[in-house]
Design an enzyme around this catalytic site. Sequence first.
Site, PDB file in Angstrom:
ATOM      1  N   SER A  58     -12.968   5.747   2.872  1.00 39.37           N
ATOM      2  CA  SER A  58     -14.119   6.541   3.294  1.00 39.37           C
ATOM      3  C   SER A  58     -15.249   6.563   2.261  1.00 39.37           C
ATOM      4  O   SER A  58     -16.413   6.395   2.610  1.00 39.37           O
ATOM      5  CB  SER A  58     -13.668   7.969   3.618  1.00 39.37           C
ATOM      6  OG  SER A  58     -13.008   8.552   2.519  1.00 39.37           O
TER       7      SER A  58
ATOM      8  N   LYS B  67      -1.156   3.001  -3.599  1.00 38.78           N
ATOM      9  CA  LYS B  67      -2.212   3.940  -3.218  1.00 38.78           C
ATOM     10  C   LYS B  67      -2.526   4.809  -4.426  1.00 38.78           C
ATOM     11  O   LYS B  67      -1.648   5.504  -4.952  1.00 38.78           O
ATOM     12  CB  LYS B  67      -1.722   4.790  -2.047  1.00 38.78           C
ATOM     13  CG  LYS B  67      -2.720   5.853  -1.617  1.00 38.78           C
ATOM     14  CD  LYS B  67      -2.245   6.578  -0.374  1.00 38.78           C
ATOM     15  CE  LYS B  67      -3.199   7.691   0.014  1.00 38.78           C
ATOM     16  NZ  LYS B  67      -2.749   8.395   1.228  1.00 38.78           N
TER      17      LYS B  67
ATOM     18  N   CYS C 177      -0.458  15.217   5.219  1.00 30.61           N
ATOM     19  CA  CYS C 177      -1.550  16.033   4.657  1.00 30.61           C
ATOM     20  C   CYS C 177      -2.478  16.610   5.730  1.00 30.61           C
ATOM     21  O   CYS C 177      -3.008  17.699   5.569  1.00 30.61           O
ATOM     22  CB  CYS C 177      -2.331  15.261   3.607  1.00 30.61           C
ATOM     23  SG  CYS C 177      -2.986  13.701   4.184  1.00 30.61           S
TER      24      CYS C 177
ATOM     25  N   ARG D  37      -3.055  15.271  -5.941  1.00 30.45           N
ATOM     26  CA  ARG D  37      -1.975  14.387  -5.489  1.00 30.45           C
ATOM     27  C   ARG D  37      -1.437  13.499  -6.617  1.00 30.45           C
ATOM     28  O   ARG D  37      -0.821  12.467  -6.368  1.00 30.45           O
ATOM     29  CB  ARG D  37      -2.486  13.497  -4.351  1.00 30.45           C
ATOM     30  CG  ARG D  37      -3.054  14.241  -3.158  1.00 30.45           C
ATOM     31  CD  ARG D  37      -2.900  13.430  -1.878  1.00 30.45           C
ATOM     32  NE  ARG D  37      -3.840  13.766  -0.834  1.00 30.45           N
ATOM     33  CZ  ARG D  37      -3.823  14.895  -0.119  1.00 30.45           C
ATOM     34  NH1 ARG D  37      -2.934  15.832  -0.379  1.00 30.45           N
ATOM     35  NH2 ARG D  37      -4.722  15.095   0.830  1.00 30.45           N
TER      36      ARG D  37
ATOM     37  N   CYS E 250       1.132  16.082   1.084  1.00 31.50           N
ATOM     38  CA  CYS E 250       1.694  15.022   1.927  1.00 31.50           C
ATOM     39  C   CYS E 250       3.195  15.181   2.150  1.00 31.50           C
ATOM     40  O   CYS E 250       3.919  14.187   2.271  1.00 31.50           O
ATOM     41  CB  CYS E 250       1.371  13.658   1.321  1.00 31.50           C
ATOM     42  SG  CYS E 250      -0.405  13.371   1.171  1.00 31.50           S
TER      43      CYS E 250
ATOM     44  N   LYS F  70      -4.880   0.395  -1.845  1.00 30.29           N
ATOM     45  CA  LYS F  70      -5.874   1.376  -1.420  1.00 30.29           C
ATOM     46  C   LYS F  70      -6.303   2.228  -2.582  1.00 30.29           C
ATOM     47  O   LYS F  70      -5.436   2.712  -3.301  1.00 30.29           O
ATOM     48  CB  LYS F  70      -5.227   2.257  -0.347  1.00 30.29           C
ATOM     49  CG  LYS F  70      -6.103   3.368   0.168  1.00 30.29           C
ATOM     50  CD  LYS F  70      -5.325   4.242   1.097  1.00 30.29           C
ATOM     51  CE  LYS F  70      -6.183   5.456   1.411  1.00 30.29           C
ATOM     52  NZ  LYS F  70      -5.497   6.438   2.190  1.00 30.29           N
TER      53      LYS F  70
ATOM     54  N   GLU G 209       5.614  -0.867  -7.326  1.00 24.85           N
ATOM     55  CA  GLU G 209       5.586  -0.158  -6.038  1.00 24.85           C
ATOM     56  C   GLU G 209       5.665  -1.139  -4.860  1.00 24.85           C
ATOM     57  O   GLU G 209       6.376  -0.906  -3.893  1.00 24.85           O
ATOM     58  CB  GLU G 209       4.301   0.676  -5.915  1.00 24.85           C
ATOM     59  CG  GLU G 209       4.306   1.971  -6.728  1.00 24.85           C
ATOM     60  CD  GLU G 209       5.077   3.094  -6.042  1.00 24.85           C
ATOM     61  OE1 GLU G 209       5.703   2.844  -4.989  1.00 24.85           O
ATOM     62  OE2 GLU G 209       5.072   4.219  -6.549  1.00 24.85           O
TER      63      GLU G 209
HETATM   64  C1  PBG Z   1      -3.178  10.308   3.681  1.00 33.57           C
HETATM   65  C2  PBG Z   1      -4.340   9.410   3.752  1.00 33.57           C
HETATM   66  C3  PBG Z   1      -5.544   9.502   3.031  1.00 33.57           C
HETATM   67  C4  PBG Z   1      -6.339   8.442   3.450  1.00 33.57           C
HETATM   68  C5  PBG Z   1      -5.625   7.736   4.401  1.00 33.57           C
HETATM   69  N1  PBG Z   1      -4.379   8.333   4.547  1.00 33.57           N
HETATM   70  C6  PBG Z   1      -6.105  10.508   2.151  1.00 33.57           C
HETATM   71  C7  PBG Z   1      -5.520  11.085   0.960  1.00 33.57           C
HETATM   72  O1  PBG Z   1      -4.607  10.583   0.316  1.00 33.57           O
HETATM   73  O2  PBG Z   1      -6.051  12.156   0.659  1.00 33.57           O
HETATM   74  C8  PBG Z   1      -7.715   8.164   2.930  1.00 33.57           C
HETATM   75  C9  PBG Z   1      -8.523   7.217   3.704  1.00 33.57           C
HETATM   76  C10 PBG Z   1      -9.959   7.193   3.355  1.00 33.57           C
HETATM   77  O3  PBG Z   1     -10.435   7.768   2.368  1.00 33.57           O
HETATM   78  O4  PBG Z   1     -10.680   6.530   4.115  1.00 33.57           O
HETATM   79  N2  PBG Z   1      -2.661  10.576   4.951  1.00 33.57           N
END
Ligand code: PBG
Length: 338
Positions: free
Chosen positions: A281, A202, A129, A224, A137, A255, A240
């Site tokens: 984040s 995720k 991504c 997504r 992705c 996550k 999964e």
């Molecule tokens: C995808 C990825 C994402 C995060 C880590 N790897 C973002 C997404 O799926 O948009 C998010 C991590 C975060 O929010 O701290 N490469």
Amino acid sequence: MAFIFPDSDFPIQRPRRLRKSKPLRDLVRETHLHLEDLIYPVFVQEGEGVKVEIPSMPGIYRFSPDTVVDEIKEARDLGIKAVILFGIPAHKDEVGSDSWSDTGIIQKTLERIKKEVPEMFVITDVCFCEYTSHGHCGVVVGGDVDNDLTLENLKKQAVSHAEHGADMVAPSGMMDGMVKAIREALDEAGFKHIPIMAYSAKYASAFYGPFRDAAESTPSFGDRRTYQMDVGNVREAFKEIYLDILEGADIVMVKPALAYLDVIRMAKESFPVPIAAYNVSGEYSMVKAAERMGWLDGKRTMVEILYSIKRAGADLILTYFAKEVAELINKGEIEKWF
Ligand code: PBG
């Protein structure tokens, strides 16, 4: 083992007895947070001398390959053992080819870090991504990510990361069969010893908002939901994780973390592999924002959140708080709050 309740209650039973003094509280605490639990996520972009703060993530920066070395040394000096790298290339294209280029942003960064801070354990996020012009992705065909075409590119990316010094790869794209494809490609290329930490469960989460600012990875169309998981599901997370372990995942990840503590607990109770949790984040930024407003004590809230993730069952925590909490651990500061 079923708990047999004692044949007596108050005043024989007085739970407060065990809370009376600090040494006693320390003795009976069930959960601990260690420096060894932490994985620090780091963003790298092209350029020189770059250290730009991400507006929605105070205290978190984008670095260039030269400046990131200082950041990694700082993390090492704080006792952090592992980092995970996210690359933001100068040029994005339809397939994300910078991600497997010998001169790609991650490849350059890996070489630099491995030369200057060889003791740091370096994990790479394996996804597209940040590298694609459309922000999805993988390879887009007919408006959606094509699973099997994407697998071919994931193999190239993972092998390239290993060739340039990655200690572990972490595929995060939620493609079916991604762990198996990457395992086979690594083995064929002579990297049988490189482990895979799979982003197994995720979720399609709003908590990734600030990351997408940081990594410039917001999808230019759609979302997504055809590859990331539905927020309402936990049995699907079991499936999964189960499939990823069959395919060869060494460590599995849940996550985000905070809104998915039940999923972390399920994973811990169900599977005999280390469980990683990504304190993402949005979870970081919420605390920072409230702290700036003076609405809560940011450091204590941070610690409580990290303890909750450990208590739920995480063995490893990927967290933007890594340096801040490492400092508190080193100073013995957290101890004082219990
Ligand atoms: C995808 C990825 C994402 C995060 C880590 N790897 C973002 C997404 O799926 O948009 C998010 C991590 C975060 O929010 O701290 N490469």
